[in-house]
Design an enzyme around this catalytic site. Structure first.
Site, PDB file in Angstrom:
ATOM      1  CG  ASP A  35      -1.898   1.159   1.215  1.00 39.14           C
ATOM      2  OD1 ASP A  35      -2.210   1.684   0.133  1.00 39.14           O
ATOM      3  OD2 ASP A  35      -2.338   1.543   2.310  1.00 39.14           O
ATOM      4  CG  ASP A  54      -0.589   1.748  -3.877  1.00 36.70           C
ATOM      5  OD1 ASP A  54      -0.259   2.462  -2.924  1.00 36.70           O
ATOM      6  OD2 ASP A  54      -1.740   1.273  -4.002  1.00 36.70           O
ATOM      7  N   GLY A  55       1.535   4.195  -3.623  1.00 42.10           N
ATOM      8  CA  GLY A  55       1.485   5.659  -3.543  1.00 42.10           C
ATOM      9  C   GLY A  55       2.796   6.304  -3.943  1.00 42.10           C
ATOM     10  NE  ARG A  92       3.231  10.636  -2.994  1.00 46.10           N
ATOM     11  CZ  ARG A  92       2.382   9.725  -2.510  1.00 46.10           C
ATOM     12  NH1 ARG A  92       1.217   9.567  -3.080  1.00 46.10           N
ATOM     13  NH2 ARG A  92       2.687   8.989  -1.471  1.00 46.10           N
ATOM     14  CG  ASP A 126      -4.632   3.139  -2.461  1.00 46.62           C
ATOM     15  OD1 ASP A 126      -3.979   2.105  -2.220  1.00 46.62           O
ATOM     16  OD2 ASP A 126      -4.601   4.147  -1.734  1.00 46.62           O
ATOM     17  CG  ASP A 180      -6.333   1.510   1.326  1.00 43.43           C
ATOM     18  OD1 ASP A 180      -5.364   0.726   1.209  1.00 43.43           O
ATOM     19  OD2 ASP A 180      -6.252   2.733   1.119  1.00 43.43           O
TER      20      ASP A 180
END
Length: 99
Positions: free
Chosen positions: A49, A52-53, A57, A70, A74
């Site tokens: 998790d 991936d963020g 970016r 996402d 979650d």
């Protein structure tokens, strides 16, 4: 234009999101009998998790689809954590009530 919309499906962060959904499904099937496998899959899902963020970016691959994926991943993991808590505490309650 259509090509770029399909290309979003294959963004690296979205591929990680698909993997998180698969981990959630696998964790759900492991839960009743293989608690350690469930825990490992959930921890791996939490770790990915973060990835991936960061990938979205760094690679400039942010998309509305990725945001929704996402959120879905979650929520699936959160729901599984609550189910696991219920299963484990339910087993303990059942053992104590039968003794």
């Amino acid at each position: 234009m259509m090509r770029s919309k399909i290309g979003i499906l294959f963004f690296v962060p979205n591929l990680i999101g698909y993997a998180r959904m698969l981990m959630a499904i696998c964790a759900a099937t492991c839960l009743p009998t293989h608690v350690w496998a469930f825990i490992i899959l959930m921890l791996l899902s939490m770790f990915t998790d973060m990835l991936d963020g960061v990938a979205a970016r760094k690679l400039n691959q942010c998309s509305r689809f990725g945001e929704m994926l996402d959120i879905l991943a979650d929520n699936a993991c959160r729901m599984l954590a609550w189910i696991a808590l219920f299963v484990v505490s339910g087993e303990k309650l059942l053992k104590h009530s039968l003794i």
